[in-house]
Design a protein around this motif. Structure first.
Motif, mmCIF file in Angstrom:
data_model
loop_
_atom_site.group_PDB
_atom_site.id
_atom_site.type_symbol
_atom_site.label_atom_id
_atom_site.label_comp_id
_atom_site.label_asym_id
_atom_site.label_seq_id
_atom_site.Cartn_x
_atom_site.Cartn_y
_atom_site.Cartn_z
ATOM 1 N N LEU A 109 0.862 -1.222 0.053
ATOM 2 C CA LEU A 109 -0.176 -0.042 -0.099
ATOM 3 C C LEU A 109 0.757 1.313 -0.026
ATOM 4 O O LEU A 109 0.413 2.351 -0.547
ATOM 5 N N ILE A 110 2.040 1.160 0.612
ATOM 6 C CA ILE A 110 2.913 2.271 0.681
ATOM 7 C C ILE A 110 3.298 2.440 -0.842
ATOM 8 O O ILE A 110 3.312 3.719 -1.403
ATOM 9 N N ASN A 111 3.700 1.585 -1.533
ATOM 10 C CA ASN A 111 4.188 1.587 -2.651
ATOM 11 C C ASN A 111 3.117 2.206 -3.579
ATOM 12 O O ASN A 111 3.412 2.926 -4.582
ATOM 13 N N THR A 112 1.810 1.777 -3.399
ATOM 14 C CA THR A 112 0.768 2.176 -4.162
ATOM 15 C C THR A 112 0.570 3.547 -4.151
ATOM 16 O O THR A 112 0.047 4.145 -5.033
ATOM 17 N N ALA A 113 0.535 3.937 -2.875
ATOM 18 C CA ALA A 113 0.606 5.537 -2.497
ATOM 19 C C ALA A 113 1.739 6.454 -3.382
ATOM 20 O O ALA A 113 0.923 7.416 -4.059
#
Length: 207
Positions: A109-113
């Motif tokens: 999710l961090i990467n997706t942000a």
């Protein structure tokens, strides 16, 4: 003998008090978060993490809050600070609880942000990492509803990007909803999010 019994009782009492403080602190942090007081909630989870260095959940929630508030953020400096903090705390959570599927999802999710902020810059490098993270999480916990849902959503996003049909992944969202109905964890404050999101995704599935 009396001294030994007294010492055992005192240790037990200290442990119970510490657990009570942890529980009440976590409950207060969730209450703040629910009331949209994200900064206060993050700060409280951070204080709990400092006081409970052997528990991964407070670190995880600091990471999650800072990630969630980063979606839609236009200020790159602010976004960077939030996501760097999210990664910093998640790395500690990962050290405490390696190969944890919830932590793997949070890392994705961090990467997706980052990708959502600037796909041209971050998509090529972070997308393959997310594929690996979701695959690993699925191998570790194939019946975790958040794992099944998160991977399905990622696969749908990739399919849309390349102009492919997302319908094949709808069955995974349906399965995630079934798993939400039965999934239980004996760990207090274990993540429970995802059911409402799965329902939303399923409504728009195939459209």
């Amino acid at each position: 003998m009396k001294k030994l019994i007294l010492a055992i009782l005192l240790i037990g009492s200290t442990f119970v008090n510490a657990q009570d403080r942890y529980s009440s602190g976590m409950e207060k942090a969730f209450e703040l978060w629910q009331n949209q007081k994200t900064t206060e909630a993050s700060n409280l989870f951070e204080r709990i993490a400092t006081a409970e260095p052997d528990k991964w959940l407070p670190y995880y929630y600091v990471s999650q809050i800072n990630t969630v508030i980063s979606f839609g953020e236009k200020d790159e400096e602010k976004l960077s600070k939030q996501l760097e903090k999210a990664k910093e705390f998640l790395d500690v959570a990962k050290a405490i609880s390696p190969d944890n599927p919830e932590i793997l999802i949070q890392e994705a999710l961090i990467n997706t942000a980052w990708i959502a902020f600037d796909g041209a810059t971050y998509g090529m490098t972070l997308s393959p990492k997310n594929v690996q993270l979701y695959q690993k999480a699925l191998e570790i916990a194939p019946d975790n509803p958040r794992v099944v849902l998160s991977k399905a959503e990622w696969d749908m996003g990739s399919a849309r990007y390349f102009g492919k049909d997302i319908t094949p992944y709808c069955k995974d969202v349906e399965r995630a909803l079934e798993l939400f109905a039965t999934f239980k964890s004996e760990t207090p404050f274990y993540p429970t999010w995802g059911k409402e999101r799965a329902e939303e995704v399923l409504k728009s599935c195939g459209k």
